[in-house]
Structures are given as C-alpha cells and as structure tokens.
Scaffold this motif. Structure first.
Motif, PDB file in Angstrom:
ATOM      1  N   ALA A  91       0.666  -1.548   0.096  1.00 34.48           N
ATOM      2  CA  ALA A  91      -0.372  -0.150   0.123  1.00 34.48           C
ATOM      3  C   ALA A  91       0.934   1.057  -0.258  1.00 34.48           C
ATOM      4  CB  ALA A  91      -0.910   0.192   1.525  1.00 34.48           C
ATOM      5  N   ASP A  92       1.674   1.210   0.302  1.00 31.86           N
ATOM      6  CA  ASP A  92       2.851   2.482   1.046  1.00 31.86           C
ATOM      7  C   ASP A  92       3.520   2.950  -0.334  1.00 31.86           C
ATOM      8  OD1 ASP A  92       2.301   2.587   3.380  1.00 31.86           O
ATOM      9  OD2 ASP A  92       3.831   1.634   4.939  1.00 31.86           O
ATOM     10  N   GLY A  93       3.725   1.713  -1.564  1.00 35.20           N
ATOM     11  CA  GLY A  93       4.731   1.658  -2.706  1.00 35.20           C
ATOM     12  C   GLY A  93       3.691   2.198  -3.713  1.00 35.20           C
ATOM     13  N   TRP A  94       2.485   2.103  -3.470  1.00 37.44           N
ATOM     14  CA  TRP A  94       1.283   2.241  -4.625  1.00 37.44           C
ATOM     15  C   TRP A  94       1.610   4.231  -5.072  1.00 37.44           C
ATOM     16  CZ3 TRP A  94      -0.689  -0.920  -8.257  1.00 37.44           C
ATOM     17  CH2 TRP A  94      -1.961   0.735  -8.542  1.00 37.44           C
ATOM     18  N   HIS A  95       1.963   4.314  -5.798  1.00 36.78           N
ATOM     19  CA  HIS A  95       1.749   5.852  -6.465  1.00 36.78           C
ATOM     20  C   HIS A  95       0.281   6.566  -7.201  1.00 36.78           C
ATOM     21  CE1 HIS A  95       5.590   6.276  -4.547  1.00 36.78           C
ATOM     22  NE2 HIS A  95       5.865   5.442  -4.825  1.00 36.78           N
ATOM     23  N   GLY A  96      -0.265   6.749  -7.055  1.00 35.00           N
ATOM     24  CA  GLY A  96      -1.153   7.584  -7.789  1.00 35.00           C
ATOM     25  C   GLY A  96      -2.498   7.413  -7.705  1.00 35.00           C
ATOM     26  N   PRO A  97      -4.073   7.636  -8.409  1.00 38.37           N
ATOM     27  CA  PRO A  97      -4.542   7.051  -8.486  1.00 38.37           C
ATOM     28  C   PRO A  97      -5.238   5.497  -8.633  1.00 38.37           C
ATOM     29  CG  PRO A  97      -4.954   7.710 -10.357  1.00 38.37           C
ATOM     30  CD  PRO A  97      -3.598   8.140  -9.540  1.00 38.37           C
ATOM     31  N   LEU A  98      -6.481   5.039  -7.735  1.00 41.94           N
ATOM     32  CA  LEU A  98      -6.453   3.292  -8.737  1.00 41.94           C
ATOM     33  C   LEU A  98      -7.568   3.736  -7.999  1.00 41.94           C
ATOM     34  CD1 LEU A  98      -5.530   0.632  -8.060  1.00 41.94           C
ATOM     35  CD2 LEU A  98      -6.052   0.885  -5.265  1.00 41.94           C
ATOM     36  N   HIS A  99      -8.785   2.542  -9.453  1.00 41.08           N
ATOM     37  CA  HIS A  99      -9.592   2.857  -9.833  1.00 41.08           C
ATOM     38  C   HIS A  99     -10.296   1.360  -9.225  1.00 41.08           C
ATOM     39  CE1 HIS A  99      -7.598   5.608 -12.351  1.00 41.08           C
ATOM     40  NE2 HIS A  99      -8.207   6.521 -11.552  1.00 41.08           N
ATOM     41  N   LEU A 100      -9.523   0.276  -9.325  1.00 33.64           N
ATOM     42  CA  LEU A 100     -10.539  -0.934  -9.342  1.00 33.64           C
ATOM     43  C   LEU A 100      -9.929  -1.707  -8.268  1.00 33.64           C
ATOM     44  CD1 LEU A 100     -11.139  -2.180 -12.520  1.00 33.64           C
ATOM     45  CD2 LEU A 100     -13.493  -1.966 -10.519  1.00 33.64           C
ATOM     46  N   ALA A 139      -6.804   6.278   0.222  1.00 30.90           N
ATOM     47  CA  ALA A 139      -6.062   7.564  -0.468  1.00 30.90           C
ATOM     48  C   ALA A 139      -6.649   7.974  -1.461  1.00 30.90           C
ATOM     49  CB  ALA A 139      -5.095   8.115   0.186  1.00 30.90           C
ATOM     50  N   ALA A 140      -5.700   6.263  -2.536  1.00 30.56           N
ATOM     51  CA  ALA A 140      -5.327   6.265  -3.597  1.00 30.56           C
ATOM     52  C   ALA A 140      -6.617   6.061  -4.245  1.00 30.56           C
ATOM     53  CB  ALA A 140      -4.869   4.805  -4.296  1.00 30.56           C
ATOM     54  N   LEU A 141      -7.289   5.566  -3.751  1.00 30.08           N
ATOM     55  CA  LEU A 141      -9.476   4.793  -4.580  1.00 30.08           C
ATOM     56  C   LEU A 141      -9.727   6.507  -4.323  1.00 30.08           C
ATOM     57  CD1 LEU A 141     -10.019   1.526  -2.610  1.00 30.08           C
ATOM     58  CD2 LEU A 141      -9.981   2.037  -5.046  1.00 30.08           C
ATOM     59  N   ALA A 142      -9.947   6.760  -2.741  1.00 33.14           N
ATOM     60  CA  ALA A 142     -10.608   8.020  -3.569  1.00 33.14           C
ATOM     61  C   ALA A 142      -9.982   8.834  -4.027  1.00 33.14           C
ATOM     62  CB  ALA A 142     -10.007   8.938  -2.535  1.00 33.14           C
ATOM     63  N   ALA A 143      -8.412   8.857  -4.689  1.00 33.45           N
ATOM     64  CA  ALA A 143      -8.269   9.981  -5.468  1.00 33.45           C
ATOM     65  C   ALA A 143      -8.768   9.319  -7.321  1.00 33.45           C
ATOM     66  CB  ALA A 143      -6.344  10.056  -5.924  1.00 33.45           C
ATOM     67  N   GLY A 144      -8.876   8.090  -7.336  1.00 31.08           N
ATOM     68  CA  GLY A 144      -9.367   7.722  -8.576  1.00 31.08           C
ATOM     69  C   GLY A 144     -10.936   8.017  -8.524  1.00 31.08           C
ATOM     70  N   ALA A 145     -11.112   7.834  -7.467  1.00 27.93           N
ATOM     71  CA  ALA A 145     -12.691   8.322  -7.524  1.00 27.93           C
ATOM     72  C   ALA A 145     -12.570   9.855  -8.427  1.00 27.93           C
ATOM     73  CB  ALA A 145     -13.398   8.444  -6.283  1.00 27.93           C
ATOM     74  N   ALA A 146     -11.937  10.685  -7.547  1.00 22.26           N
ATOM     75  CA  ALA A 146     -11.680  11.360  -7.639  1.00 22.26           C
ATOM     76  C   ALA A 146     -11.580  12.545  -9.430  1.00 22.26           C
ATOM     77  CB  ALA A 146     -11.012  12.507  -6.953  1.00 22.26           C
ATOM     78  N   GLU A 147     -11.102  11.634  -9.738  1.00 18.22           N
ATOM     79  CA  GLU A 147     -10.552  11.399 -11.159  1.00 18.22           C
ATOM     80  C   GLU A 147     -11.402  11.259 -12.279  1.00 18.22           C
ATOM     81  OE1 GLU A 147      -6.082  10.718 -12.854  1.00 18.22           O
ATOM     82  OE2 GLU A 147      -7.526   8.670 -12.856  1.00 18.22           O
ATOM     83  N   ARG A 148     -11.818  10.090 -12.340  1.00 20.06           N
ATOM     84  CA  ARG A 148     -12.546   9.414 -13.025  1.00 20.06           C
ATOM     85  C   ARG A 148     -14.491   9.419 -13.107  1.00 20.06           C
ATOM     86  NH1 ARG A 148     -10.030   6.012 -17.201  1.00 20.06           N
ATOM     87  NH2 ARG A 148     -12.348   5.384 -17.628  1.00 20.06           N
ATOM     88  N   ARG A 201     -19.019   3.909   4.814  1.00 18.80           N
ATOM     89  CA  ARG A 201     -18.175   4.942   5.546  1.00 18.80           C
ATOM     90  C   ARG A 201     -17.501   5.624   4.058  1.00 18.80           C
ATOM     91  NH1 ARG A 201     -14.461   3.948  10.275  1.00 18.80           N
ATOM     92  NH2 ARG A 201     -16.008   2.019  11.096  1.00 18.80           N
ATOM     93  N   TRP A 202     -16.931   4.713   2.499  1.00 13.74           N
ATOM     94  CA  TRP A 202     -16.368   5.449   1.617  1.00 13.74           C
ATOM     95  C   TRP A 202     -17.232   6.384   0.380  1.00 13.74           C
ATOM     96  CZ3 TRP A 202     -12.280   0.957   1.702  1.00 13.74           C
ATOM     97  CH2 TRP A 202     -11.678   1.055   2.988  1.00 13.74           C
ATOM     98  N   ALA A 203     -18.918   5.851   0.701  1.00 14.43           N
ATOM     99  CA  ALA A 203     -18.681   6.356  -0.991  1.00 14.43           C
ATOM    100  C   ALA A 203     -19.474   7.491  -0.507  1.00 14.43           C
ATOM    101  CB  ALA A 203     -20.757   5.357  -0.317  1.00 14.43           C
ATOM    102  N   PRO A 204     -18.740   8.333   0.234  1.00 14.87           N
ATOM    103  CA  PRO A 204     -19.058   9.497   0.559  1.00 14.87           C
ATOM    104  C   PRO A 204     -17.714  10.182  -0.306  1.00 14.87           C
ATOM    105  CG  PRO A 204     -19.387   9.717   2.279  1.00 14.87           C
ATOM    106  CD  PRO A 204     -19.633   8.238   1.720  1.00 14.87           C
TER     107      PRO A 204
END
Length: 315
Positions: A91-100, A139-148, A201-204
């Motif tokens: 998880a710490d090594g993941w960079h950028g958004p994640l969508h799935l 955080a990566a999933l939230a960034a992915g949601a914000a992006e797409r 928790r995370w739908a918002p």
C-alpha cells in the motif's frame, strides 16, 4: 445491469468495453479466478497490477497476459495477505490513483494454522489482509474516484458464508474445537460484511464495495482438501446445490461488479450469477438457497463491529 446468466463468461461481460486509463489491482492473480479477472481487465486496456505472493510466477503470468491481450501495462507487486508488514509495504508503495481493487485471493484450509500473531489463517488471509490492503489504499481509491467519478472494490465471498456468521467472541477458534469449514465460512461472511461497511464509510468519497460469489469453480483453492471435504462437495453437486463453472464463467460476476454501470454508485450488495442475490433468514437450509445470501452477511451492525475489531487486531 448487463444481461447475464449462470454461464456468462468474463469475455462476454467485458466485450466492447474500453477501460483505458483505469488502474486496477487484482490479488491472487497467478492462477484461477484472479488470473482470468486480470486477463479480462487487461483486454479492455486497463492497467493491471497483479498483487501476488510469488513474484516470479506473477511475472510469468504478466508476460502471458500482455502477450495475449496486446496490453503491455501489466505489472507485478509482492503481497502476502497473512503478513501485515508486506500488505503495508504494498500500500505504501502504490503511487497515483487507483480505480479498481479486486480482493480475489484466498485460502481454504483442512487443518488449523495460525499466523505469528495467533490469528486463524483463513480469517487472517481472506479478511484481515484484504481489509488492511483496502484501508491502506483508501487515499488512492479516493483519488481514483475524484479522477474518474468512481472507484470500486470487489470482495470475493462464497456460498460457504452460509455455514457461519462472524463469531465475535471467538474469531480465532481459541476456545472452540476447530472446524475448518466453519472457519472458512466465517471468513467469507467477513468479506461480505466488509463490503457493507466500506460502502457506508467511503461512498461519500466515491468508493463503493460489493461482494461476489463466483460459484463452484475448481481452482488451486481446493489443493488442501481432505477426502472428506471433497466428498462433501460431491454430495452437494449431486444434490443440485451447485453446478461447477469454468474459470471464465466464475470470473464473470467479478467483472459485473467491477464494470457494470449499475454498480457505479451502488455498494454493500452480494452478487451471485451476475446479479444481486436474494436475502434469506439465517436459519435456512443451504441446499435450497445456495444462490442466496444470509442476513448475517449483510447485517450493518455486524459490519460496523467487524470493522472496529479488524482495526484493533491490526494495531
């Protein structure tokens, strides 16, 4: 929702989809359902990371998927779900958004095994490891949601959830006689409850999670079966409780949860054969309700309690 049937295949679900720009993580992707799920996603143009215990095997699979789909964006990351330190490193090594995030990996034991922390191995791997991974990648999933506009988590459960709720006063079987089937069922109930509470928790944040039952599929998951466990499955099949699927058919419901527009904002559901399953009371007979979901696997109070217990264990 896509028109699906019990024999729909992964290829049929993703046919015509263009997921270029989508970034996906699939756990347990060196074989079976995970490998097929990763291949189907790569065929749509998605960037797919295989999160696996054996990175040499993962690299071989990644090369095969890239060659057969024409998509070079297939990567490999080391992940040992029963080891919180490697989950944290991934998880710490993941960079950028994640969508799935496809929480596909799992173990099925015939004897009691524990992690160094004393956790029962099936619960630790099937639930706790995936829980820690999702929390670490939030955080990566939230960034992915914000992006797409959306991010999704798919948690693989099983009809075996019908064997046991989460037994909160003895999750790790320290006081009860150990029954591997009940322990596996508990871990699969936990996978469904995770989807319920993660969505609440995370739908918002634009993130939803759904649980999927792939059905009966012969994979490496059964490598540790005893003759008695195999005979039990044979009896269930003979009784018509389930019909074995191919790996392509088994991966189809995962792809529905991951890609169908019906689940862009819909989470906390249990899918079977490509559609939402009917909910049945906790005391029903498995043999007549094998494609349903017991209430205990969707109970919002149990889902909240499991989330807190999981956080406390991982601390």
């Amino acid at each position: 929702m896509s028109r699906t049937s019990p024999i729909s295949t992964a290829d049929e679900i993703v046919a015509g989809l263009d997921l270029t720009g989508v970034r996906a993580v699939v756990t347990g992707a060196t074989s079976g359902l995970g490998r097929e799920t990763a291949r189907a996603l790569a065929a749509t143009g998605a960037e797919v990371t295989l999160a696996v215990r054996d990175t040499d095997a993962g690299t071989e699979v990644a090369h095969d998927i890239a060659a057969t789909t024409g998509n070079p964006a297939v990567r490999v990351g080391h992940l040992e779900l029963a080891d919180p330190a490697t989950v944290a490193r991934f998880a710490d090594g993941w960079h950028g958004p994640l969508h799935l995030l496809i929480n596909n990996a799992g173990v099925m034991r015939s004897t009691l095994a524990r992690t160094p922390q004393g956790w029962e191995l099936q619960f630790a791997t099937n639930h706790l490891g995936h829980f820690a991974l999702a929390v670490g990648l939030h955080a990566a999933l939230a960034a992915g949601a914000a992006e797409r506009g959306e991010a999704r988590i798919v948690a693989l459960t099983s009809g075996a959830h019908m064997y046991s709720p989460v037994v909160f006063d003895d999750i790790h079987s320290t006081r009860r006689a150990y029954d591997p089937q009940l322990a596996y069922g508990q871990s699969k109930t936990a996978n469904s409850l995770f989807a319920v509470e993660a969505t609440r928790r995370w739908a918002p944040d634009g993130i939803v999670a759904n649980a999927v039952n792939p059905g009966g599929v012969v994979t490496g998951l059964q490598r540790d079966f005893t003759p008695e466990m195999r005979a039990h499955l044979d009896r269930l099949e003979a009784a018509g409780v389930f019909t074995y699927k191919t790996v392509q058919q088994g991966a189809a419901t995962t792809l529905v949860a991951a890609t169908d527009p019906a689940f862009t904002r819909t989470g906390g559901r249990y899918l079977d054969d490509g559609r939402e399953a009917a909910t049945v009371p906790d005391d029903v007979d498995l043999q007549r309700n094998s494609h349903c979901v017991k209430r205990w696997a969707l109970d919002p109070d149990a889902a909240r309690e499991l989330w807190q217990v999981s956080l406390e264990l991982l601390r």
